[in-house]
Design an enzyme around this catalytic site. Structure first.
Site, PDB file in Angstrom:
ATOM      1  N   ASP A  53     -43.973  57.108  11.041  1.00 23.60           N
ATOM      2  CA  ASP A  53     -44.077  58.219  11.994  1.00 23.60           C
ATOM      3  C   ASP A  53     -45.268  58.176  12.961  1.00 23.60           C
ATOM      4  O   ASP A  53     -46.398  57.886  12.538  1.00 23.60           O
ATOM      5  CB  ASP A  53     -44.263  59.534  11.229  1.00 23.60           C
ATOM      6  CG  ASP A  53     -43.320  59.706  10.071  1.00 23.60           C
ATOM      7  OD1 ASP A  53     -42.449  58.860   9.871  1.00 23.60           O
ATOM      8  OD2 ASP A  53     -43.477  60.708   9.344  1.00 23.60           O
ATOM      9  N   PHE A 110     -50.549  61.740   4.811  1.00 21.74           N
ATOM     10  CA  PHE A 110     -49.195  61.723   5.357  1.00 21.74           C
ATOM     11  C   PHE A 110     -49.217  62.297   6.778  1.00 21.74           C
ATOM     12  O   PHE A 110     -50.263  62.564   7.350  1.00 21.74           O
ATOM     13  CB  PHE A 110     -48.271  62.524   4.425  1.00 21.74           C
ATOM     14  CG  PHE A 110     -47.565  61.680   3.386  1.00 21.74           C
ATOM     15  CD1 PHE A 110     -48.062  60.439   3.002  1.00 21.74           C
ATOM     16  CD2 PHE A 110     -46.387  62.140   2.781  1.00 21.74           C
ATOM     17  CE1 PHE A 110     -47.396  59.671   2.038  1.00 21.74           C
ATOM     18  CE2 PHE A 110     -45.723  61.384   1.822  1.00 21.74           C
ATOM     19  CZ  PHE A 110     -46.213  60.150   1.444  1.00 21.74           C
ATOM     20  N   TRP A 313     -35.147  54.957   7.897  1.00 18.03           N
ATOM     21  CA  TRP A 313     -35.622  54.704   6.537  1.00 18.03           C
ATOM     22  C   TRP A 313     -34.680  53.796   5.759  1.00 18.03           C
ATOM     23  O   TRP A 313     -35.114  53.006   4.927  1.00 18.03           O
ATOM     24  CB  TRP A 313     -35.802  56.026   5.777  1.00 18.03           C
ATOM     25  CG  TRP A 313     -37.134  56.661   6.057  1.00 18.03           C
ATOM     26  CD1 TRP A 313     -37.357  57.853   6.669  1.00 18.03           C
ATOM     27  CD2 TRP A 313     -38.419  56.114   5.748  1.00 18.03           C
ATOM     28  NE1 TRP A 313     -38.721  58.086   6.757  1.00 18.03           N
ATOM     29  CE2 TRP A 313     -39.382  57.028   6.197  1.00 18.03           C
ATOM     30  CE3 TRP A 313     -38.857  54.925   5.139  1.00 18.03           C
ATOM     31  CZ2 TRP A 313     -40.750  56.813   6.055  1.00 18.03           C
ATOM     32  CZ3 TRP A 313     -40.224  54.705   5.003  1.00 18.03           C
ATOM     33  CH2 TRP A 313     -41.152  55.638   5.458  1.00 18.03           C
TER      34      TRP A 313
HETATM   35  C1  FRU Z   1     -41.152  61.015   7.580  1.00 20.08           C
HETATM   36  C2  FRU Z   1     -42.076  61.033   6.378  1.00 20.08           C
HETATM   37  C3  FRU Z   1     -42.956  62.271   6.403  1.00 20.08           C
HETATM   38  C4  FRU Z   1     -44.150  61.849   5.598  1.00 20.08           C
HETATM   39  C5  FRU Z   1     -44.293  60.406   5.993  1.00 20.08           C
HETATM   40  C6  FRU Z   1     -44.815  59.505   4.909  1.00 20.08           C
HETATM   41  O1  FRU Z   1     -40.727  59.759   7.965  1.00 20.08           O
HETATM   42  O2  FRU Z   1     -41.315  60.959   5.190  1.00 20.08           O
HETATM   43  O3  FRU Z   1     -42.334  63.442   5.926  1.00 20.08           O
HETATM   44  O4  FRU Z   1     -45.277  62.615   5.905  1.00 20.08           O
HETATM   45  O5  FRU Z   1     -43.020  59.952   6.390  1.00 20.08           O
HETATM   46  O6  FRU Z   1     -45.154  58.244   5.405  1.00 20.08           O
END
Ligand code: FRU
Length: 512
Positions: A53, A110, A313
């Protein structure tokens, strides 16, 4: 599709590139300092390691900051840091050392956001370096000693180069919710407002100093089921083109827990404590490689610029990249347009793309394409193609890029389904994921008698903007580097191409 590809192959053989009627001499492109065949050249990618992200997008004193979920050690998700890049134009980026690292007690940083902190919120910065704003980041601390999700604050007094975690972290201790993350902060109604994903709902919290937060409300989208896990919400005001009341736009990613691709938006208003939608959720992008979209805080001139992780993902850790994995979309300027059915998000590549133009590849005015006889329109691996196709009796019409050796990626309109699509069913390597080789669509209605299409091609990425930017489809694709052909085609009946302009784009990496 099979018939068309046979014809495409025949056409390739019959018209060597140099003799094709529409071809211009190929522009000389400078050689990138990062020439890996699948590495996008004008989209941000980390030099090495893993990226997901975008985080902490903030503009301050001439610099666009792009932070991102980053494993600096290896090209897969682990050891999450906040990577950092800066630039002055949204196109050329300089990667800096990671800004935030895992904390042994609180866990990994995160996703989250950053803002230029003012007033009481600037206190935690202490004295500022000359010429610096107080930058504040709110992010989720994931895992750590209590294996929970809670929200933390860090500040920077030196233009984002170094960050100091707030000593009292977390500023929002765990509530026991397993999925409670990705705070996005904005200044709204005289206070700091945070949108925070909480399982199937989006919570709103408010603060005066970024340290003490009070929950003010929540929005539980009717589109969500109890299993939905929202991630990466964003909330921002946006004007409607041509007037009308400004709307709030709420964006959230719902991943595999939603049908289709997972990033949705709502327009709506505020009831002072939460969010009241104007209508149902709509997809931001019809492609599969679009996730965790976030907009920049504090952008100048009232601009609202969005960027998203250009991967999915399901296969991101298996895709054929290199010592790095992960790319961002090209930054997009957002607007709202109301054609009589309520405000709709419209997206366009930021104007700074003009700085990358490296010469014309093809220029047409008013040419008819017959079904079964695609027309060559140059070649390349990094390009900006704009086409206007007259509405007619054709069933499908569009452009194929990265054509060669049995590969093609088709981008076009389907008049039967009323959509724009990117078809990567024969685009190249798809061995890493059983569901990769398919077509993705976004609803698209022609303006008047013409369908408009703009396609950005960048090695392993395709972004199609159509119908005035109201429909966007983003797809990664991994063709052989030698597949460079471009062909315009029609199915069902002849299609009249009112105009076509294809330009090569130069690399945004330093040149060797
Ligand atoms: C979205 C996510 C977020 C999290 C991050 C972890 O892609 O799952 O919710 O903060 O990636 O890397």
């Amino acid at each position: 599709v099979r018939t068309r590809s046979f014809v495409l192959l025949a056409a390739t053989l019959a018209w060597p590139a140099a003799c094709a009627p529409a071809d211009l001499p190929p522009p000389e492109l400078p050689v990138s300092a990062r020439p890996e065949p699948q590495r996008p050249q004008f989209h941000f990618t980390p030099a090495t390691g893993w990226m997901n992200d975008p985080n902490g997008l903030v503009w301050s004193r001439g610099e666009w900051h792009l932070f991102f979920q980053h494993n600096p050690y290896a090209p897969f998700w682990a050891d999450i840091h906040w990577g950092h890049a800066v630039g002055t134009d949204l196109v050329h980026w300089t990667e800096l050392p990671p800004a935030l690292a895992p904390d042994p007690v609180l866990g990994m940083p995160f996703s989250g956001s950053a803002i230029v902190a003012t007033g009481a919120a600037a206190a935690s910065c202490g004295p500022l370096e000359p010429g610096a704003d107080c930058l504040a980041a709110l992010f989720t601390s994931h895992g750590g000693a209590d294996a929970s999700e809670k929200q933390s604050l860090a500040t920077s007094a030196d233009r984002g180069r170094t960050w100091t975690p707030y000593p009292g972290n977390p500023v929002m201790p765990s509530t026991g919710l397993a999925n409670w993350r990705d705070p996005k902060v904005l200044r709204h109604g005289g206070r700091w407002v945070m949108a925070l994903a909480a399982g199937p709902a989006i919570e709103f919290h408010a603060s005066d100093d970024l340290v003490a937060w009070t929950k003010t409300g929540e929005f539980a989208p009717p589109e969500a089921s109890a299993k939905t896990v929202w991630e990466c919400p964003d909330l921002f005001p946006l004007a409607v083109a041509g007037g009308g009341p400004e709307r709030l736009v709420l964006v959230a990613s719902g991943g595999d827990t939603l049908p289709g691709t997972g990033v949705r938006y709502w327009t709506g208003g505020s009831d002072g404590s939460g969010f009241v939608p104007d209508g149902p959720a709509r997809p931001v992008d019809g492609g599969e490689d679009f996730y965790a979209a976030q907009t920049w805080s504090d952008a100048p001139d009232g601009r609202r610029v969005l960027i998203a992780w250009m991967d999915a993902w399901r296969y991101a850790m298996a895709s054929p990249e290199g010592e790095w994995r992960g790319a961002m979309t090209f930054p997009r300027e957002l607007g709202l347009r109301d054609d009589g059915n309520g405000p709709r998000l419209v997206q366009a590549p930021v104007a700074a793309i003009e700085d990358l133009r490296a010469g014309p590849v093809a220029r047409w005015q008013d040419r008819v394409v017959e079904p079964g006889t695609p027309l060559a329109a140059g070649s390349g691996r990094t390009m900006d193609a704009r086409l206007v196709i007259e509405a007619g009796t054709w069933s499908r019409a569009g452009v194929s890029v990265r054509v060669g050796g049995g590969e093609e990626t088709a981008i076009g309109f389907d008049a039967v389904t009323g959509t724009v699509f990117v078809d990567r069913s024969r685009s190249g390597d798809a061995s890493f994921d059983g569901g990769f080789a398919r077509r993705h669509d976004a609803p698209c209605a022609p303006a008047g008698h013409a369908w408009d299409l703009r396609v950005l091609v960048d090695h392993s990425s395709i972004e199609a903007f159509a119908c005035g930017g109201a429909a966007v489809v983003t797809s990664r694709a991994y063709p052989d580097p030698s597949s460079e052909g471009v062909f315009v085609w029609a199915e069902g009946a002849p299609a009249r191409v009112l105009s076509l302009e294809i330009d090569a784009l130069a690399t945004a990496w330093p040149v060797d």
